[in-house]
Design a protein around this motif. Sequence first.
Motif, short mmCIF file in Angstrom:
data_model
loop_
_atom_site.label_atom_id
_atom_site.label_comp_id
_atom_site.label_asym_id
_atom_site.label_seq_id
_atom_site.Cartn_x
_atom_site.Cartn_y
_atom_site.Cartn_z
N THR A 403 0.79 -1.16 -0.01
CA THR A 403 0.00 0.00 -0.02
C THR A 403 0.75 1.41 0.10
O THR A 403 1.67 1.64 0.89
N THR A 510 -13.02 -4.53 -2.89
CA THR A 510 -13.91 -4.27 -1.95
C THR A 510 -15.19 -4.07 -2.68
O THR A 510 -15.39 -3.12 -3.43
N ARG A 527 -10.64 -0.57 -5.39
CA ARG A 527 -9.66 -1.53 -5.11
C ARG A 527 -8.20 -0.62 -5.43
O ARG A 527 -8.40 0.43 -6.08
N THR A 552 3.23 -7.53 2.83
CA THR A 552 2.05 -6.65 3.13
C THR A 552 1.13 -7.25 4.12
O THR A 552 1.34 -8.63 4.44
N ASP A 554 -1.94 -6.93 4.41
CA ASP A 554 -3.23 -7.28 3.83
C ASP A 554 -3.45 -8.81 3.90
O ASP A 554 -2.66 -9.63 3.74
N ASN A 555 -4.85 -9.06 3.55
CA ASN A 555 -5.18 -10.63 3.67
C ASN A 555 -4.62 -11.23 2.07
O ASN A 555 -4.15 -10.51 1.18
N THR A 558 -6.32 -10.38 -1.53
CA THR A 558 -5.99 -9.07 -2.04
C THR A 558 -4.63 -9.03 -2.40
O THR A 558 -4.36 -8.54 -3.46
N ALA A 559 -3.73 -9.66 -1.44
CA ALA A 559 -2.29 -9.41 -1.76
C ALA A 559 -1.95 -10.15 -3.31
O ALA A 559 -1.27 -9.92 -3.95
N ALA A 572 1.92 -12.29 2.48
CA ALA A 572 0.88 -11.35 2.89
C ALA A 572 0.50 -11.69 4.57
O ALA A 572 1.06 -12.62 5.07
N GLU A 573 -0.41 -10.85 5.07
CA GLU A 573 -0.83 -11.27 6.54
C GLU A 573 -0.04 -11.08 7.31
O GLU A 573 0.47 -11.93 8.06
#
Length: 704
Positions: A403, A510, A527, A552, A554-555, A558-559, A572-573
């Motif tokens: 991000t 989203t 997005r 990231t 993020d979930n 999404t990643a 991710a996460e």
Amino acid sequence: MSEGVTQARYRVTGMDCGACASKIDTALRRVPGVSEVAVSFQSGVLSLAHDERVDEAAVTKTLSKLGFGATPLAADSVAERPADTAWWKSAKARATLLCGLAVAVAYGVGQLFPPIERYAFIAALLVGLIPVARRAFAAARMGSPFSIEMLMTVAAVGAVIIGATEEAAAVVLFFLVGEMLEGLAASRARRSISDLANLVPKTALVEEAGEIRTVQAEVLQVGEIILVRPGERIAADGEIIEGAGDIDEAPVTGESVPKAKVAGDTVFAGTINTTGVLRIRVTAAAADNTIARVVRLVEEAQESKAPTERFIDRFSRVYTPFVVLFAVLVAVVPPLAVGAPWQTWIYRGLAVLLIGCPCALVISTPAAIAASLSAGARRGLLLKGGAVLEGLRHVTAVAFDKTGTLTQGRPIVTDIVAFERSEDVVLAMTAALERGSTHPLAVAILDKAKAQGVSIPPAFMAKALAGEGISGNVAGETTFFGSPKAAVERAPINPAKAARIEALNAEGKTVSVLVVNGQAVGLVALRDEPRPDARKGLSALTARGVRTVMLTGDNARTAAAVGDRLGVEVRAELMPQDKLAIVRALQAEGLTVAKVGDGINDAPALAAADIGIAMGGGTDVALETADAAALHGRVSDVADMIALSKATMRNIYQNITVALGLKVVFLVTTVIGVTGLWPAILADTGATVLVTLNAIRLLRWRPV
């Protein structure tokens, strides 16, 4: 700062190479009361810390004895730049022209009156040598006995003693010519960053109580309103409060295409308003605007030596005394050992003495680094010192935040799906509910409605429902806009609609559903999209053999969607400590890791990486954290930084080869009697000028 210690800065004139800076450093450190000295010949600035025993007069007197001028600067000044003057007006140019005239006169006298030719050349020699000798003995008293001035003085006097008077005068003239050329080359290198500082206009139009008046830009205060007309440069960092226009940011960020700016957008000092009249609220004083901070950081970076530069400095401290000893041995060993002619070998020893000057070698690295730092800054690549610039060429893995780094950092509307009614109606009703909200998703929807020219109807009784969405009355109809889970509780969603929602979610978007009078009439997907150049920038790194990883919080879904689009490895996460662990794991694999982020989040990972790079558009964080900053936030800037690093090191190796290669050649030819004093001084000054000119080529560096 310790109690009783004063920080002072001076603009130094006549300082054209690393050897000059070294003499100043050595001399001032011997002054009682001086505790810290930092000299940058690249920027021509001297910084020092001293107690009450030292005053301005003591500093300027010391520098004057060494042949340098000094003008005090404000402690935080970056705007005070030396005025450009014609080359022939400089002190070194005047001394060179005077000596040249004296040598020409001596030659004429020698042709007309041969018996006094020797004395005519001695007089011409003294015209050029006396100022040089004074500087030489002053430097020797202040701790620098092996200066080029001292080597020059000894060689010239020695040449006169052995009868090579004409050559001695010519050698002094060539030496002065070389010094003048060094000064011209150094001033050309400095001008690049000076030009950047001079981008900010001197005056600004301030609006106060409905009246417009002209003030000096340097006195603008935070909160004042300035008026900028089409074609004018913006005088301060600020925020547009009224008007719209295309802003040419090329002078600051290197962007070739002007950016459209509207109320609420930020602008930078030194950029150009190409269209429209803008009212701008000043957000930074002159000393703190983007250009001032860039110039200040570049000057600080130029004072930070690279590993290669530190090695060259250490090497030159041993090299120069060794060459002096070698010159003495050349002069005395052959006559003493085998009865060779004293005059011949003393002459060769004097030539070796001139060849031994380390100027070209000492300047080989800092000149290239200074040019590269300036070239990078002018293209939005801020590198904090030679060590960072040199280290970037070793990077073999780059870990990116997602991000705000690989992505824009703000959501945008990607899809508008109408189940009933039209897409424009779905967008209009959604925007009606979101109007007045500052949530990023609401801002994205309102921006989309504005971009498409959609007429937004009034909304009444709008209220946010925690964890669900927002409801209200739009054009007399009961309306809800929110999550699919909350929408199902208000309206039936058939399998086809549910499949469409799931497909959009699978793309990392989203999704929010619009319900009107108990019927799901459409949906909007948003997005955080990748930066326009993200894929190109990552591909450029991969082509260079650099591994790329996206880290990231993020979930995973999404990643993965972003990673698939960009072709980058995804983790991710992650929590901040997880990112730190991944950076260290990459380093454990033998990789040299650069961590790229926004300069705020993930501080542990940025600190642990070999090189930390902040992404941002001139913010305090982007400029003042990490080891480097990409001011215009392009992913391709990372590959460009590595390319600049490699170009710089190639230039440095070329410079070192020229500096040492010429000396080795002329040392050999001098010892065997092929060359003499004239080629010796040309080898020194010529190499210095060649090295400087080669370094200046980096000012024209462009990303491939």
